[in-house]
Design a protein around this motif. Sequence first.
Motif, PDB file in Angstrom:
ATOM      1  N   PHE A 102      -3.419   8.148   8.789  1.00  0.00           N
ATOM      2  CA  PHE A 102      -1.976   7.832   8.884  1.00  0.00           C
ATOM      3  C   PHE A 102      -1.497   7.087   7.660  1.00  0.00           C
ATOM      4  N   PRO A 103      -0.199   7.151   7.399  1.00  0.00           N
ATOM      5  CA  PRO A 103       0.366   6.285   6.365  1.00  0.00           C
ATOM      6  C   PRO A 103       0.277   4.827   6.822  1.00  0.00           C
ATOM      7  N   PRO A 104       0.336   3.887   5.862  1.00  0.00           N
ATOM      8  CA  PRO A 104       0.144   2.477   6.212  1.00  0.00           C
ATOM      9  C   PRO A 104       1.075   1.981   7.320  1.00  0.00           C
ATOM     10  N   THR A 155      14.826   8.130   4.210  1.00  0.00           N
ATOM     11  CA  THR A 155      13.365   8.114   4.101  1.00  0.00           C
ATOM     12  C   THR A 155      12.842   9.303   3.319  1.00  0.00           C
ATOM     13  N   ALA A 198      18.199   3.666   6.727  1.00  0.00           N
ATOM     14  CA  ALA A 198      16.773   3.600   6.419  1.00  0.00           C
ATOM     15  C   ALA A 198      16.069   4.878   6.837  1.00  0.00           C
ATOM     16  N   THR A 200       0.817  -1.209   0.000  1.00  0.00           N
ATOM     17  CA  THR A 200       0.000   0.000   0.000  1.00  0.00           C
ATOM     18  C   THR A 200       0.854   1.264   0.000  1.00  0.00           C
ATOM     19  N   THR A 201       2.094   1.144   0.437  1.00  0.00           N
ATOM     20  CA  THR A 201       2.936   2.331   0.448  1.00  0.00           C
ATOM     21  C   THR A 201       3.676   2.523  -0.865  1.00  0.00           C
ATOM     22  N   VAL A 256      -8.447   6.903   6.458  1.00  0.00           N
ATOM     23  CA  VAL A 256      -7.407   6.743   7.474  1.00  0.00           C
ATOM     24  C   VAL A 256      -6.413   7.882   7.368  1.00  0.00           C
ATOM     25  N   GLU A 295       7.506   7.306  -2.403  1.00  0.00           N
ATOM     26  CA  GLU A 295       6.348   6.695  -1.779  1.00  0.00           C
ATOM     27  C   GLU A 295       5.143   6.830  -2.686  1.00  0.00           C
ATOM     28  N   LYS A 296       4.362   5.763  -2.761  1.00  0.00           N
ATOM     29  CA  LYS A 296       3.133   5.833  -3.547  1.00  0.00           C
ATOM     30  C   LYS A 296       2.014   5.228  -2.725  1.00  0.00           C
ATOM     31  N   ILE A 297       1.538   5.975  -1.769  1.00  0.00           N
ATOM     32  CA  ILE A 297       0.477   5.474  -0.898  1.00  0.00           C
ATOM     33  C   ILE A 297      -0.833   5.461  -1.668  1.00  0.00           C
ATOM     34  N   ILE A 298      -1.488   4.333  -1.645  1.00  0.00           N
ATOM     35  CA  ILE A 298      -2.553   4.093  -2.623  1.00  0.00           C
ATOM     36  C   ILE A 298      -3.640   5.152  -2.656  1.00  0.00           C
ATOM     37  N   GLU A 299      -4.072   5.634  -1.471  1.00  0.00           N
ATOM     38  CA  GLU A 299      -5.221   6.542  -1.527  1.00  0.00           C
ATOM     39  C   GLU A 299      -4.825   7.923  -2.033  1.00  0.00           C
ATOM     40  N   ARG A 300      -3.540   8.142  -2.242  1.00  0.00           N
ATOM     41  CA  ARG A 300      -3.137   9.450  -2.786  1.00  0.00           C
ATOM     42  C   ARG A 300      -2.863   9.369  -4.291  1.00  0.00           C
ATOM     43  N   GLY A 328       7.759  -0.535   5.558  1.00  0.00           N
ATOM     44  CA  GLY A 328       7.219   0.819   5.480  1.00  0.00           C
ATOM     45  C   GLY A 328       8.237   1.813   4.978  1.00  0.00           C
ATOM     46  N   ILE A 329       9.514   1.478   5.111  1.00  0.00           N
ATOM     47  CA  ILE A 329      10.542   2.422   4.691  1.00  0.00           C
ATOM     48  C   ILE A 329      11.043   2.113   3.292  1.00  0.00           C
ATOM     49  N   THR A 349      -8.560   1.366  -1.604  1.00  0.00           N
ATOM     50  CA  THR A 349      -8.476   2.826  -1.604  1.00  0.00           C
ATOM     51  C   THR A 349      -9.638   3.420  -0.841  1.00  0.00           C
ATOM     52  N   PHE A 365       8.452  -2.453   9.814  1.00  0.00           N
ATOM     53  CA  PHE A 365       9.166  -1.184   9.771  1.00  0.00           C
ATOM     54  C   PHE A 365       9.969  -1.051   8.482  1.00  0.00           C
ATOM     55  N   ARG A 370      12.429   8.887  -0.713  1.00  0.00           N
ATOM     56  CA  ARG A 370      11.878   7.677  -1.312  1.00  0.00           C
ATOM     57  C   ARG A 370      10.685   8.047  -2.184  1.00  0.00           C
ATOM     58  N   ARG A 412      -9.021   2.871   2.797  1.00  0.00           N
ATOM     59  CA  ARG A 412      -7.836   3.610   3.239  1.00  0.00           C
ATOM     60  C   ARG A 412      -8.092   5.117   3.246  1.00  0.00           C
ATOM     61  N   SER A 413      -9.037   5.551   2.416  1.00  0.00           N
ATOM     62  CA  SER A 413      -9.154   6.999   2.227  1.00  0.00           C
ATOM     63  C   SER A 413      -9.630   7.713   3.489  1.00  0.00           C
ATOM     64  N   SER A 472     -13.487   4.678  -6.477  1.00  0.00           N
ATOM     65  CA  SER A 472     -13.993   3.583  -5.655  1.00  0.00           C
ATOM     66  C   SER A 472     -15.472   3.780  -5.336  1.00  0.00           C
TER      67      SER A 472
END
Lengths: 554, 378
Positions: free
Chosen positions: A395-397, B22, B18, A371-372, A393, B27-32, A483-484, A387, A480, B25, A390-391, B62
């Motif tokens: 916080f990030p995953p 950070t 790491a 998801t990240t 929420v 990042e491709k968070i799905i809801e964005r 997520g990174i 989505t 962790f 990176r 998640r939309s 969605s």
Amino acid sequence: MSDATSGNSGPNTDSEQFGSSTDNNGPAPDSGQHAPTSEDGGTTAATGQPQNIDAAQTASAAGTGSAGGSAPSDGNGNAGAQAAAPLKPLTMENLLREFNNTMDLKYRDFPANGVTAVYLQYMIDADQLYRTLVLPFSGVTDEMAGKLLEQAIFERANTLEDAVYAILYGSAVVFSGDRAYKLDLTRSIGRSIEQTETETVIAGPHDGFVENIVENLALLRKRLRSSHLKTVSLAVGEVTKTQVVVTYIEGIANQEFVGKVTERLKSIEFDAIYEANMLVQLIDDNPNSFFPQFVVTERPDAICSKLTAGRVVIFVDGSPSAVSAPSSFFEFFTSPDDYYQRWHVGTALRLLRIVGFIITVGFTAFYVSVTTFHYEMIPHKMLLNLTKSRSNVPFPPLYEALLMETTIELLREAGARLPTKIGQTIGIVGGIVIGQAAVQAGFTSNVLIIAVASSAIASFVIPSYVMSASIRLIRFPLIFLAGIWGNFGLMVGIAFIVIHLSGITNLGSSYMSPIAPMNLKDWLDTFIRGPFSSLRYRPSQVKSPNKQKNKMRK
Amino acid sequence: MNEMRVCCLLLLALTSAALLLTGCRDEKIIERMGFTRTVALDFPEGEEDKTKLKVTISIPKSEPVNARIVLTTIAQSNKEARIMFSRQNNRQIVSGQLRTVMFGTKLAKDGIWKHIDTLVRDPSIGSKVNVVVVNGNANALLQRTYKQFPSTGEYIEDLVRTERASTEIPISNLHTFSRDYFDDGIDPVTPLIKESKEALSLDGIALFRDDTYVMRVEPQKSLLFNFLHKNFVTGEVVMAMPVQDGEQQRVMLSFVASNRKIKIRHPKTIRGGKDITVNIHLKIRGEVLEYHGKLNLQKSSDQRELEKRMKAYVEKETKLLVEKMQKQRLDPLGIGQHARNSMRYAQWKKLDWREMIPDLKFNITADVKIKDIGKLQT
């Protein structure tokens, strides 16, 4: 002086004989002489006894042991050598001085013949005391008393220290003139044999080990009627002097491992041992690893199979768990249940546990990484739902997942600490709150709930509680990393785990056996549970001198 | 102990790396993200400027179900269009969930390789993205909503997938297209779709010469094309055979399995296409579930007769189809690959295969067998 057990030639019944022989073993901090341990069954008891004493004497004389420290508070199984330092003569006065300010120490004298018995009141069986001491010695003459003391149940105590240990382990010390004798009067303390709560099976024996080592060894002997089953007693813990019994089957277990185990046990210089799980951490090769390295189980049937597979088993007095060594990583994923089912079912169960392991370790981390970073990997239909949930929420995953994992761990820990009845309430409340409300409140997405819940459930598929706890812990660094660094981080984490696992040794043998070193024959009894006809050899890890297990197939 | 320290240091280094890295990176968070599902590329209508590209993307939402965002822009390239879309959209537009790319007829006739190239080059785009040619205006097709059906992007995917399953159209995605484009013994093919009043429909097969769309196979002939194109095990074909005995014969073969065998014969030295003989043998097996005609299918002699007629029909029609393709110097069947395999590579290199295609001698033979005549057996 340290006596070395011996089959008891006394007039006891069979079961008593067994019990007392191991008990006698206890007070004697018998240094690593494997040979003189009881050749049980009482067949050669009469000849066995003096011979054993001799052996033990030489052993203790040769014992090394660190000098210094007062006699009773120093153990390590080398107490014999210590006696040389202060060398107080074994007299009634010295013994009583050793036990001053001890309200439960009692002594009983028989004025007619000058015999005096000293014992710890709550450690001994009053009935036995009456039968073996009070009744025979009341009102008999000196001469008769001397004759009575020649019975085999009375063993000579040669040093003060010997006498002190004997009393501490539940014997009475009987003084007659300038001689002292030990008389074993141990009372069985603790719960009786019942089902183990941590390792239940559906089919198969339901008895489990208990805190009393006497009962445990009896359970073992009842299952394994072999004179080759050897039991070596050691005292571990400088203050507690916990009785630790090393058992193995002569001719099947590799003496190298037996030697290593006893040697390590003897070199423990730690004040107190209360549990087998605690003991293993003092003797394993990699104390800083997060994986448990010796299989610890409460099931007698499992322990018997470990023994017949050529492993060495350690019992600790006061602990319902027994340790088997050497162990491999995949042994933690096996359960006695596997052998009680048809082999197909057993195989399926084993594979299921491996799947459970993968899910536990990786599912939540994979959710976070996907998801990240890797939206490409999600099927399109699912992506839309994901989505959507998640939309809401904020916080990030990564934070979302850590939050939920922590909550689940809190629930689990709370459930474990609480009494069963309240524990159930916690489960229901937690389930509803976490499951429904957290999603509706926009705290987490519902797919994460599935991931977290299924990985928590999967972790309980692993039969060994200690291993399952370790695996649950290593999820966190993986989450962790995921997520990174996404999948790359996940791979880095898994690579670290694999490297770490490959580096672990277990009494010098490989922890990853039978994957590294590869042994395909062993796979038949590791990842799958082959039909019994195909289980022909003992595991390669134990390096058994007698490799063949199944002689039906030529 | 030393090992322990090294291990600890390594872990520390990794963790700090790491944490420190950070910031940079991707990042491709799905809801964005806004996931492009379908792209339509075409030349802008009414303009002759061939450097401009009209791009339409469809991003499914969605909620509510089947809702989507449709964005259109005119840009120099597909990637540039994406940047322009990102300016409009509240989410970052990404193409990792791309499922279909559609080209308008005008663009397809001009050559589409440079657009395919962009897509293949992008690592986030999978190779199973459908490539479809629209008979008409691709942008208009994607912009429209077809009320009875799911969102247009999904509709196209489902259409292509189900028709492919019934062997109406050949497989065509980024992988097959670029493979056939680069291989010198075969030409790419894609399905053709067109919009009708209320729905979309398949409009046959588009045949490419290199990357330009040159010929269309009508939907009625597409199964015949598939007989020649590859082996398959399921399919349905309606054979409307010419009038015989004063009646139009119509057979529908179901559960058709077809197997093609290609044999190339040629002398040692090849001077032209006329020297090369291509023998194609088709083995077709199917069940007759529909038959309109005078033959009595209960009789095995009549079954043989029907088989004979079908054989004649298949041989004649495929021959016509092949001749049409030859005229256009097309080789979507991969005859060139077989020819290349039948000779030394040096010899193949010397041939100008494209120019030889019209002169090739084709012998097509068919072997049609009825496996079954269905449940009704009187």
